[in-house]
Design a protein around this motif. Structure first.
Motif, PDB file in Angstrom:
ATOM      1  N   VAL A 410       0.859  -1.174   0.000  1.00 53.12           N
ATOM      2  CA  VAL A 410       0.000   0.000   0.000  1.00 53.12           C
ATOM      3  C   VAL A 410       0.899   1.228   0.000  1.00 53.12           C
ATOM      4  O   VAL A 410       1.944   1.250   0.644  1.00 53.12           O
ATOM      5  N   ALA A 414      -3.224   6.172  -0.322  1.00 54.59           N
ATOM      6  CA  ALA A 414      -4.250   5.126  -0.439  1.00 54.59           C
ATOM      7  C   ALA A 414      -5.256   5.265   0.699  1.00 54.59           C
ATOM      8  O   ALA A 414      -4.892   5.523   1.846  1.00 54.59           O
ATOM      9  N   ILE A 416      -7.334   3.547   3.191  1.00 57.75           N
ATOM     10  CA  ILE A 416      -7.420   2.227   3.806  1.00 57.75           C
ATOM     11  C   ILE A 416      -8.592   2.163   4.783  1.00 57.75           C
ATOM     12  O   ILE A 416      -9.030   3.178   5.330  1.00 57.75           O
ATOM     13  N   GLU A 438      -7.984  -1.868   0.965  1.00 58.45           N
ATOM     14  CA  GLU A 438      -8.129  -0.699   0.098  1.00 58.45           C
ATOM     15  C   GLU A 438      -9.190  -1.079  -0.926  1.00 58.45           C
ATOM     16  O   GLU A 438      -8.945  -1.914  -1.797  1.00 58.45           O
TER      17      GLU A 438
END
Length: 494
Positions: A410, A414, A416, A438
């Motif tokens: 990741v 991103a 999450i 994600e």
């Protein structure tokens, strides 16, 4: 779309550095943004600013930001301001140009829309002169990068004093800190300080005393760091020691009569001085592109502001307040009553990955997986009643064992999400299984075994009855869920 408030629309008039920053600030806080700028490169430039903002701004927060608004570019100013409740003017600092722009805006915008100017120097009374509706026009002067720095200088006049409170509310709603300038003055407050430092810097270069790099080093290695978290007077109060501010003034006040600075004068900006400054600046930073410098700047600011956030201090306190604002819908539950369906895993974290969570490979490093899962554990504890007030009374859960599986990479920016399942919630033990995603992509899992302890004796003890009850309800509901893949691989084994 869920999370969007379709009534919020901002028009950005002028898409340069400041206008692009405003577009990013509004857009990433869920507003629809309508841009007008005749520059044929405006769309590219704003797109590049947005790329930087998407990578940096969400990482300041520990709550999910709103769903991003809709960005549109318009060929005419009339189209851009149509339906906008906020019009942000960021055209060049020429008064006659601003007056012309306001005439066009007011012909086409709503009569109750806010027309905010990014001007760094003009007073609102100057901007309002000969306007169709002067009460609409207010100064909202930001600082670059607008999408990261919270300070906004707000300046109005007697004709629009009643609207200033609403202006401040909107700015707070997008995570900013409105500083109300109660009396009109050229250049407001902050830029008057910057102008003083700038003048002295020009003299130091002209007189051959320092280069652009040496001046920047003096700021960023010293007082710039102090000012970033305390400002001027609080810093000098500390400098006065136990005797405080009065002692500082008595000790250092006499030096104000010494000829240390040339702040009442300014060197003529001759071609020779301009060339000197430009060549020194090229030598200092010319090996970086502007976008590279912006990314370094953003990463540094995020790191500093998150440190301030951890201490709930200065700009960090503004971020903590905005976290709470963004979670008013309880996207991340605060209590068991907020959870909704107890038969599903609980969403305990939803956030962007900050720039400072990544390693030399550009991936989130191992320690940050643990931090994300630790935050998820803290949230689950809070949900079942192990709140700061509960902990202050002497009870808490301590982590005894942890097992993390790293399943996919990741990167910074991103978004999450961590969903938590209670595997055990009885007696002194609480066993949690966290799954990080994600979108639909499983990134990692983390399993925590915790033991309830007395903070007075530091020994295991039973939780309070209300915690037992709430944790028990969640554990009983989650017992109906399938046992997650990877559970029990290490936790609980010797």
């Amino acid at each position: 779309m869920k999370g969007r408030n379709l009534t919020q629309s901002a028009a950005i008039i002028g898409g340069g550095v400041i206008g692009g920053g405003w577009a990013a600030r509004f857009l990433l806080n869920g507003w629809d943004v309508r841009v007008f700028d005749p520059d044929p490169n405006a769309q590219r430039k704003i797109g590049e600013v947005l790329d930087n903002a998407r990578a940096s701004l969400p990482g300041l927060y520990d709550m999910p930001m709103p769903v991003e608004g809709m960005l549109t570019f318009h060929d005419t100013l009339a189209d851009a301001v149509d339906g906008a409740v906020w019009v942000q003017e960021s055209v060049p600092e020429r008064l006659e140009m601003k007056h012309s722009v306001y005439r066009d805006i007011q012909k086409h915008c709503a009569a109750d829309a806010v027309i905010a100017s990014s001007t760094s120097g003009f007073k609102p009374s100057q901007l309002q002169h000969n306007a169709i509706r002067p009460e609409q026009i207010v100064v909202c002067h930001p600082f670059n990068p607008v999408y990261l720095l919270p300070l906004i200088e707000v300046v109005g006049t007697d004709v629009n004093a009643d609207m200033i409170g609403g202006v401040e509310d909107v700015l707070r709603g997008v995570g900013m800190f409105p500083l109300l300038v109660k009396k009109e003055i050229d250049a407001h407050i902050a830029d008057r300080f910057l102008e003083a430092v700038w003048r002295e810097a020009l003299w130091l270069i002209k007189d051959g005393i320092a280069t652009t790099e040496e001046i920047d080093d003096a700021i960023r290695m010293g007082f710039g760091l102090r000012w970033a978290q305390m400002g001027l007077f609080e810093t000098y109060r500390i400098a006065g020691g136990e005797a405080g501010m009065r002692h500082f003034i008595e000790q250092f006040g006499p030096c104000l009569a010494w000829p240390w600075t040339k702040l009442m004068d300014v060197p003529e900006l001759t071609e020779e001085l301009i060339d000197k400054i430009a060549s020194q600046s090229d030598a200092q930073s010319g090996h970086h592109t502007i976008r590279e410098l912006e990314r370094h700047r953003d990463a540094n600011l995020v790191g500093m502001m998150r440190t301030l956030k951890a201490r709930d201090w200065g700009a960090g306190a503004i971020l903590n307040t905005h976290d709470k604002t963004m979670n008013q819908t309880c996207a991340i539950p605060e209590t068991l009553a907020d959870v909704g369906d107890l038969n599903l895993a609980v969403k305990t974290v939803e956030r962007a990955v900050p720039l400072d969570w990544t390693d030399y490979n550009g991936h989130m490093n191992e320690a940050r997986y643990l931090q994300a899962f630790g935050d998820a554990t803290d949230r689950l504890m809070h949900i079942v009643g192990c709140t700061p007030d509960y902990i202050a009374k002497g009870g808490s859960y301590f982590t005894a064992e942890t097992h993390i599986r790293h399943l996919d990479e990741v990167k910074a920016g991103a978004r999450i999400r961590v969903e938590t399942q209670v595997l055990l919630g009885a007696g002194k033990k609480m066993q949690l299984f966290h799954a990080m995603y994600e979108g639909d992509r499983l990134l990692a899992t983390g399993e925590h075994m915790l033991i309830h302890v007395s903070l007075a004796t530091r020994r295991a003890c039973d939780p309070a009855p209300d915690v037992v009850d709430q944790l028990g309800k969640l554990a009983a509901a989650h017992a109906q869920l399938p046992r997650p893949d990877g559970a029990g691989a290490a936790v609980g084994k010797r």
